[in-house]
Design an enzyme around this catalytic site. Structure first.
Site: not given
Length: 194
Positions: A16-18, A21, A44
């Site tokens: 997941v990017s952050t 999340q 990211s």
């Protein structure tokens, strides 16, 4: 008969990017798909340094199958996907995406699709290079200058030359007057003299 790669242990990769999340949905999907080990990270996709992806690629053995929920969890661009797929292939492993069944390099059709992607990505890079080059040539013909803006205008350089050569003002003082480093002033004066 076309060679089919052996389908060995499924190794999952979830990202997941952050930090906000959650990986639980990807984790559940990968376990349901049969993954025996899952590498997870919250970073990211635009970052080149993805430590867990690196560990996964180093961990691969012949016959393993890297499994992702979607290809965008693995790679940030077509080029990135092709580079990762090549490393997986070099390890003698395969690549599968749960959401994109056509992305399965353990099958001849999946390998063909990846080969087509590679060709398209190469063609796309060539077009971008060609368009960029043509654009730069056209812009230069119109008088567009590339690079950073000069720190001093032509008028400022002429004034600086007058102050230093005719009035004897020290370069350090003139540079301070124009708000630039004296090395910048020396370069500007030398460039105009050429």
């Amino acid at each position: 008969m076309p060679k089919k790669l052996p389908a060995g242990p499924l190794i999952g990769y979830a990202r997941v990017s952050t930090q906000g999340q959650n990986l639980s949905q990807q984790r559940a999907t990968l376990r349901e798909a049969g993954c025996t080990r899952i590498f997870e990270e919250k970073v990211s996709g635009a970052k080149r340094d993805r430590p867990e992806l690196g560990r996964l690629l180093d961990h691969l053995r012949a016959g393993d199958v890297v499994t992702v929920t979607r290809l965008d969890r693995l790679a940030r661009s077509t080029r990135d996907l092709l580079e990762i797929a090549e490393r997986i292939k070099e390890a003698g492993a395969g690549l599968r995406s749960v959401a994109e069944p056509w992305a399965d390099t353990t099958t001849p059709a999946g390998r063909m699709v990846l080969t087509v992607f590679a060709g398209i990505a190469d063609f796309e890079r060539s077009l971008i290079v060609e368009r960029t080059s043509s654009g730069r040539i056209a812009a230069k013909a119109r008088g567009v200058r590339f690079g950073p803006r000069p720190s001093l205008s032509a008028e400022q350089i002429a004034h600086a030359r007058q102050l230093t050569e005719q009035e004897g003002t020290p370069v350090t003082e003139v540079a301070r007057l124009f708000g630039v480093h004296r090395a910048t002033l020396y370069r500007a004066l030398a460039a105009v003299a050429v």
